[in-house]
Design a protein around this motif. Sequence first.
Motif, PDB file in Angstrom:
ATOM      1  N   LYS A  15       3.523   0.924  13.111  1.00  0.00           N
ATOM      2  CA  LYS A  15       4.883   1.279  12.662  1.00  0.00           C
ATOM      3  C   LYS A  15       5.124   0.963  11.196  1.00  0.00           C
ATOM      4  CE  LYS A  15       7.093  -0.029  16.621  1.00  0.00           C
ATOM      5  NZ  LYS A  15       7.853  -1.083  17.244  1.00  0.00           N
ATOM      6  N   ARG A  16       4.540  -0.161  10.760  1.00  0.00           N
ATOM      7  CA  ARG A  16       4.855  -0.605   9.397  1.00  0.00           C
ATOM      8  C   ARG A  16       4.221   0.265   8.309  1.00  0.00           C
ATOM      9  NH1 ARG A  16       3.395  -6.656   8.920  1.00  0.00           N
ATOM     10  NH2 ARG A  16       2.420  -6.465  10.973  1.00  0.00           N
ATOM     11  N   LYS A  18       4.844   3.340   8.141  1.00  0.00           N
ATOM     12  CA  LYS A  18       5.857   4.385   7.914  1.00  0.00           C
ATOM     13  C   LYS A  18       5.174   5.699   7.564  1.00  0.00           C
ATOM     14  CE  LYS A  18       9.798   1.573   7.200  1.00  0.00           C
ATOM     15  NZ  LYS A  18       9.441   0.314   6.537  1.00  0.00           N
ATOM     16  N   LYS A  23      -2.249   5.079  12.011  1.00  0.00           N
ATOM     17  CA  LYS A  23      -2.737   4.060  11.072  1.00  0.00           C
ATOM     18  C   LYS A  23      -4.244   4.125  10.847  1.00  0.00           C
ATOM     19  CE  LYS A  23      -2.677  -0.405  12.286  1.00  0.00           C
ATOM     20  NZ  LYS A  23      -2.129  -1.775  12.456  1.00  0.00           N
ATOM     21  N   ASN A 228      -1.795  -3.537   8.325  1.00  0.00           N
ATOM     22  CA  ASN A 228      -0.561  -3.199   9.027  1.00  0.00           C
ATOM     23  C   ASN A 228       0.419  -2.444   8.152  1.00  0.00           C
ATOM     24  OD1 ASN A 228      -1.091  -4.575  11.581  1.00  0.00           O
ATOM     25  ND2 ASN A 228      -1.063  -6.426  10.333  1.00  0.00           N
ATOM     26  N   SER A 229       0.222  -2.503   6.833  1.00  0.00           N
ATOM     27  CA  SER A 229       1.190  -1.902   5.927  1.00  0.00           C
ATOM     28  C   SER A 229       0.446  -1.298   4.747  1.00  0.00           C
ATOM     29  CB  SER A 229       2.159  -2.978   5.428  1.00  0.00           C
ATOM     30  OG  SER A 229       1.417  -3.983   4.757  1.00  0.00           O
ATOM     31  N   ARG A 230       1.164  -0.508   3.971  1.00  0.00           N
ATOM     32  CA  ARG A 230       0.516   0.155   2.835  1.00  0.00           C
ATOM     33  C   ARG A 230       0.067  -0.841   1.777  1.00  0.00           C
ATOM     34  NH1 ARG A 230       1.153   6.263   3.240  1.00  0.00           N
ATOM     35  NH2 ARG A 230       2.722   6.442   4.856  1.00  0.00           N
TER      36      ARG A 230
END
Length: 459
Positions: A15-16, A18, A23, A228-230
């Motif tokens: 989800k993170r 976006k 992913k 988990n994130s960009r």
Amino acid sequence: MQSLSVVILAAGQGKRMKSALPKVLHDVAGKPMLSHVIDRANALSPQIITIVYGHAGEAVRAAFAHNNTLTWTEQSPQLGTGHAVLQAMSGAARTTDVTLVLYGDVPLVSVATLKTLVDDAATNKLAWLTMNVSNPKGLGRIVRDTNGRVREIVEDKDANDEQRKITEINTGFLACPTAWLARWLPMLGRNNAQGEYYLTDILKLAVDEGLTVDTHSPQHEWEITGVNSRDQLAALERTYQMEIAKNLMEAGVTLRDPSRIDVRGTLVCGEDVVIDINCIFEGSVALGQGVLIGAQCILRDCQIGEGTRILPFTMIDSATIGMNARIGPYARIRPGSTLADDVHIGNFVEVKASAIGDGSKANHLSYIGDTTVGKNVNVGAGTITCNYDGANKHRTVIEDNVHIGSDVQLVAPVTVHAGATVAAGTTIWKDVPANTLALNEKTQLAKTGWQRPKKPEKK
Ligand code: UD1
Ligand code: CA
């Protein structure tokens, strides 16, 4: 040799990120994270690789549709890591000796680390990858007894204050005799803070049965770093690129700035290669001894011979270049081109699907497409091969020792035979015999009394 099943967990939503893209399909070094994981798994020669997919899973499957060595299993709903691995415990996977668990979003684990786990599990042990980290927040903690023997893994959300102080964490990677895993997974409960089936709970089951649990640690923390994130994706990309840069320098390459190179594939270099800043290497690139790559070049799937200099802002794609050549600045070499030794290609010259012989030169502002150029040919500034009639591509042949003046058009199919000279400004639409001068008859007039138009005078 024991048989191996690899399970890759890739059901998480991410989800993170976006992102509409799942992913595990986001790239590290020009390749989806899941591809990195699959490649590493393949290096262990497993009998079966099972990918557990979930959210947007069809897109993940589709991205690997060309790879028929993979087994896919859907996890829906997603009830935790233990539940995820259970989905992969059927068919051929169940009959293997050892099972290795990997993560689709942890792309850089080394093959050596994985091999250590697999080899250990092959001797009837549960082999678990753990690591001491400075920031264990959010991760499962490794709980040991007073003798230092591992007892269990406690998730961050289930841990008490004392356990949260533990800095040895669960990386998630483990290898286990498959029969044990098959026995334990259905025994897992979900009576915990997240209401999930925790894969980590099998460790306690092993300890309770008096079986041996070995822990191992990877050499580098980035091996176990997940995305988990960009910003984590970008950070891992830089870490990976810096590792590649270090390896290149160890192999005898000069990098003007190791933090400004991007290798998206494999780059093999001879000794004393020098690479200036901001270059991108894609696919499979090989640079011979003493090659110089100027700043801001992009090279994909190409081979460059010894001593050749690629000057700044040059793009080379799917081409082979010989020794001691000089390409650029601002040159573009497109697919299917083979340039021999001592070739010079200068600024704003585009070469496509052409062969250029030893010592030939096109130094300025040219398009050479679908052409065979012999040896020691000079192609003058502004020369264009007119290779396209609107429907078909035609070939141009320029034989050895031809001299082509500036601003010449060669309307293909056409051949300029050996030793011929083509005068500046000529349009060649039929073959030029050997050792002749080809020119178009044109007249030049000198008109007297000619008035050049004038701009109105400013008031
Ligand atoms: C898990 C571990 C934790 C460890 C951490 C390392 C458990 C219970 N906890 O935490 O000890 O420190 O990894 O990152 O195993 N996944 C599925 N299906 C699911 C749940 C997860 O496929 O139902 C996949 C995710 O896509 C991901 C991986 O499993 O690739 C780990 O899941 P994640 O939620 O990131 O980790 P945690 O469960 O928080
Ligand atoms: Ca979770």
